[in-house]
Design an enzyme around this catalytic site. Structure first.
Site, PDB file in Angstrom:
ATOM      1  CG  LEU A 165      10.345  20.426  23.034  1.00 33.83           C
ATOM      2  CD1 LEU A 165       8.899  19.950  23.114  1.00 33.83           C
ATOM      3  CD2 LEU A 165      10.406  21.949  23.088  1.00 33.83           C
ATOM      4  CG  ASP A 166      14.709  23.269  27.722  1.00 30.20           C
ATOM      5  OD1 ASP A 166      15.706  22.765  27.184  1.00 30.20           O
ATOM      6  OD2 ASP A 166      14.446  24.481  27.699  1.00 30.20           O
ATOM      7  CB  ALA A 167      13.030  18.048  31.619  1.00 29.45           C
TER       8      ALA A 167
END
Length: 231
Positions: free
Chosen positions: A99-101
């Site tokens: 998951l993107d930051a």
């Protein structure tokens, strides 16, 4: 499983450390010294390190509600926290996919490499659902384009399930896993993602898990993940 990976997963040491043990003749299989780290083994192979029988560690699967700013890696050399730091386990856990930051929501962590592969490889078509808030209210034409598939710079996406949940709220379900895929799909129809939360992976929903909290999945939940990712 390759011998070096088997020993690393059993907690003997890092991959580099166990490769040194193997090359120095410290590892035996069924009483025979083995110096090939790529040798295939399993729990029935009678693997010993310096005379001690080594068994693979029990597998665990954790669900985590990832907060924004936490990175989806096993360890983070910078100032940001890694997802593994939010799970209280003695096992060598790794995140399943990413998951993107700046994205939040459901991410799984496990030491079961085969299950992780099943849940992330495109051939198994495991559905992943996201609640997405966009900057501008999308038109029905935009939603239809997302449903049919969008041309991205790395090729067309597969059709997606898209449901409007509010004026600027969508739920998007995809069965692929390209980098920042949902965000790029939204940008391709001339909009922007304001916030993105993953709410489901296969049969497993985020439920009431609070942001930053993690829980160990029970046998039934893990079995359901295996069943959902069957070829």
């Amino acid at each position: 499983m390759r011998l070096a990976k088997y020993l690393a997963h059993a907690g003997v040491g890092s991959r580099r450390a166990v490769e040194r043990l193997i090359s120095h003749g410290k590892v035996r299989i069924a009483g025979e010294v083995v110096t090939d780290p790529a040798r295939d083994v399993d729990e029935r192979s009678a693997v010993e390190v310096e005379g001690r029988t080594v068994k693979p560690e029990p597998t665990e699967v954790w669900a985590l509600n990832k907060p924004s700013g936490v990175v989806s890696t096993a360890r983070e050399p910078g100032s940001r926290r890694a997802v593994t730091e939010l799970v209280e386990s003695k096992r060598r856990l790794y995140p399943v996919g990413r998951l993107d930051a700046d994205s939040t929501g459901l991410i799984l962590l496990t030491n079961d490499g085969e299950l992780a592969n099943r849940l992330t490889h495109p051939r198994y078509r495991v559905a992943k659902s996201y609640r997405v808030r966009v900057v501008r209210p999308p038109s029905e034409r935009d939603l239809d384009r997302l449903r049919r598939g969008i041309q991205l710079e790395d090729g067309p996406t597969a059709p997606a399930d898209v449901t409007r949940r509010g004026e600027r709220e969508l739920e998007i379900t995809i069965r692929e896993g390209r980098k920042r895929q949902v965000r790029r799909m939204v940008e391709a129809v001339g909009n922007e993602v304001e916030s993105l939360t993953r709410v489901r992976i296969g049969p497993l929903g985020l439920g009431e898990l609070r942001r930053g909290d993690a829980r160990l999945l029970d046998e039934g939940e893990v079995a359901a993940l295996w069943e959902d990712s069957a070829p």
